[in-house]
Design a protein around this motif. Sequence first.
Motif, mmCIF file in Angstrom:
data_model
loop_
_atom_site.group_PDB
_atom_site.id
_atom_site.type_symbol
_atom_site.label_atom_id
_atom_site.label_comp_id
_atom_site.label_asym_id
_atom_site.label_seq_id
_atom_site.Cartn_x
_atom_site.Cartn_y
_atom_site.Cartn_z
ATOM 1 N N ARG A 52 1.855 -1.395 36.365
ATOM 2 C CA ARG A 52 1.737 -2.948 36.736
ATOM 3 C C ARG A 52 2.066 -3.307 34.910
ATOM 4 O O ARG A 52 2.932 -3.558 34.625
ATOM 5 C CB ARG A 52 1.040 -3.240 36.965
ATOM 6 N N ASN A 55 5.342 -1.919 32.949
ATOM 7 C CA ASN A 55 7.094 -3.304 32.657
ATOM 8 C C ASN A 55 6.124 -4.183 31.982
ATOM 9 O O ASN A 55 6.652 -5.444 32.946
ATOM 10 C CB ASN A 55 7.990 -3.169 33.827
ATOM 11 N N LEU A 57 3.610 -5.921 33.571
ATOM 12 C CA LEU A 57 3.423 -6.946 34.753
ATOM 13 C C LEU A 57 1.727 -7.595 34.312
ATOM 14 O O LEU A 57 1.559 -8.705 34.764
ATOM 15 C CB LEU A 57 3.339 -6.722 36.282
ATOM 16 N N GLN A 59 -0.775 -7.643 30.805
ATOM 17 C CA GLN A 59 -0.519 -7.668 29.735
ATOM 18 C C GLN A 59 -1.298 -6.320 29.064
ATOM 19 O O GLN A 59 -2.844 -7.049 29.912
ATOM 20 C CB GLN A 59 -0.533 -9.081 28.885
ATOM 21 N N PRO A 75 4.329 -7.751 21.130
ATOM 22 C CA PRO A 75 5.248 -8.792 21.464
ATOM 23 C C PRO A 75 6.441 -9.512 20.749
ATOM 24 O O PRO A 75 7.031 -10.498 21.640
ATOM 25 C CB PRO A 75 3.999 -9.924 21.257
ATOM 26 N N ILE A 79 11.270 -8.243 26.615
ATOM 27 C CA ILE A 79 10.575 -7.211 27.701
ATOM 28 C C ILE A 79 11.549 -7.752 28.754
ATOM 29 O O ILE A 79 11.493 -7.012 28.791
ATOM 30 C CB ILE A 79 8.882 -7.660 27.792
ATOM 31 N N ASN A 80 12.166 -8.393 29.025
ATOM 32 C CA ASN A 80 12.550 -8.624 30.049
ATOM 33 C C ASN A 80 14.045 -7.893 29.717
ATOM 34 O O ASN A 80 14.580 -7.032 31.221
ATOM 35 C CB ASN A 80 13.783 -10.132 29.921
ATOM 36 N N ARG A 83 12.850 -4.767 30.947
ATOM 37 C CA ARG A 83 12.205 -4.536 32.254
ATOM 38 C C ARG A 83 13.563 -4.190 33.368
ATOM 39 O O ARG A 83 13.559 -3.769 34.387
ATOM 40 C CB ARG A 83 11.945 -5.497 32.792
ATOM 41 N N GLN A 84 14.698 -4.576 32.923
ATOM 42 C CA GLN A 84 16.092 -3.994 33.364
ATOM 43 C C GLN A 84 16.418 -2.636 34.107
ATOM 44 O O GLN A 84 17.148 -2.717 34.641
ATOM 45 C CB GLN A 84 17.465 -5.025 32.558
ATOM 46 N N MET A 88 10.958 -1.781 40.143
ATOM 47 C CA MET A 88 10.131 -1.589 40.201
ATOM 48 C C MET A 88 9.705 -1.840 42.267
ATOM 49 O O MET A 88 10.522 -2.175 42.158
ATOM 50 C CB MET A 88 8.843 -2.783 39.909
ATOM 51 N N PHE A 90 7.651 -2.857 45.157
ATOM 52 C CA PHE A 90 6.004 -3.602 45.496
ATOM 53 C C PHE A 90 5.276 -2.727 46.954
ATOM 54 O O PHE A 90 6.314 -2.565 47.943
ATOM 55 C CB PHE A 90 5.446 -4.863 44.918
ATOM 56 N N ASN A 94 8.617 -8.343 48.514
ATOM 57 C CA ASN A 94 8.191 -9.282 47.343
ATOM 58 C C ASN A 94 10.594 -9.536 47.736
ATOM 59 O O ASN A 94 11.231 -9.448 46.614
ATOM 60 C CB ASN A 94 8.130 -9.002 46.517
#
Lengths: 247, 313
Positions: A52, A55, A57, A59, A75, A79-80, A83-84, A88, A90, A94
């Motif tokens: 986690r 990506n 999820l 920090q 920072p 990150i978005n 993440r594409q 992921m 789960f 989800n």
Amino acid sequence: MSDKPLIRIRGLKKHYRGGAIRALDGVTTDIERGEVVVVIGPSGSGKSTFLRSLNLLEQPTDGTIEFDGVNITDPHVDINLHRQKMGMVFQHFNLFPNMTVLRNMTLAPMKLLGKSKEEAESKAAELLTRVGLADRASSYPSQLSGGQKQRIAIVRALCMDPEVMLFDEPTSALDPEMVGEVLEVMRELAHAGMTMIVVTHEMGFAREVASRVLFMDGGKIVEEGTPEAIFDRPVSERLRGFLSKVL
Amino acid sequence: MTCKRWIALLFAVLAIAIAPLGAYADPPESGAATETDAAPSMETFLPDTRQTEDTDAAVTEKTDETAEGGIGWWNDLKAAFKLNFIDGERWRWLVEGLAATLEITAAALVIGIAIGVVIAAVRSSFDKNKAVLRARGGVGYALFCCADALCRLYLTVIRGTPVVVQLLICYFVIFANISEGIPIAIIAFGMNSGAYVAEIFRGGIMSIDEGQFEAGRSLGFNYVQTMRYIVLPQVFKVVLPTLCNEFIVLLKETSVAGYVGIMDLTKAGDLIRGRTFSAFLPLLAVAGIYLLFVVLLTYLVGKLERRLRSNER
């Protein structure tokens, strides 16, 4: 394609309560393109936290993750966008319960990649056929079995054309007879050349599909190597103890 | 305005429906006299003897149709109805009042939801993303802290003071130089409702499984997009019954709009009472109209709820 690793992880740490709990305590490894890395270890060893963190999820407290040559732990990196490229899956699927299977799969490509409805739907239909669920496109998640839900969750992530797929115990919440159908999809994905990082308790899958196995304990990678090396010639005492319990 | 015509029609139907209740307001002796007066006349006018075995209701009905002038309580009621609603076209007051009430409620509802969703999103996203934002630091974090503090202050003040006081402050202090009451009432009630709706939505957002956020974020949606496309549609379904409750409260709360000189439904009924010196019929009519609209609203929300749920199964 560069010959640099897809993901470079250096000294990754995740501490809770100011260091009292060290879920990750300095993890360093590289993930090459096309590799299938299976992470095993006792519960609480930090393997889910590790996955986690990749990506963000979770920090990380310290350390760096370079994805495609970009330090995503900075920072100021968006990150978005990254993440594409990291699909992921789960433990608890989800899926979005208020949308049909098709809508679950087309939402992100349409909103984030700017694909047209037709484009997104034809891609989704193709993937659904690949996992044998073409007839469930207009079903809602509540109408599906656990195994079907997880297969949908996998193809939902694939709809974004990710460069790597992260699996967080994808079969742990399934009835035993449904584990096989999900592993089968993952196996095919691996053979198709997808880069995969899989946290799992399925040792048979690890032995058969993995190109590399990481054994984690206490927030660290204790041992890593080919499946044969890990399962047949374990070096560390902890890995031997772990394998004697699970095999 | 066609809207007003519909309301007039609705009111007429309602007034007729509740009119018989008015009988109980009459002095008891007139009611007692009715029976004795009417019965003999029945015998003389009706040739068919079987009719005499009919129920009281039938007797009354027949009497009303046949006897010129009718029976006492019914006449009293008709007179009271005429006095309160027909004379001077006083029914128009109720129609105008109802229009004002509905206008304030509907507009305040929209404002309330808009304010509520924004505040709920700010508050819950602050709670959730505090750690990440603090790590990033800078102006963004400072702004976010300010926004959260402002929202908290808003909720405290609005929920801590009576709506009538807020309305009076809006009318006589903040917008003292505007004499138009309704827009001010809309703002006051909208702001008031917004505070309650905000907490309803925040509760709804918290009730959504964390995995839904994670699934959205892992696909690459940012926080706002995850909220908009994935979480809020689910939240809406969860909060609908509570939200309906808030709407009902809002509709009835607007009855204090008369405090700032707006002729809403309640004020209209009260004005009629002041003019005719009969309290019963006007106030009962007002109560009946509120009840009718609450029932209607409940029915519509119930229907929407069923539709949203059937979507899933």
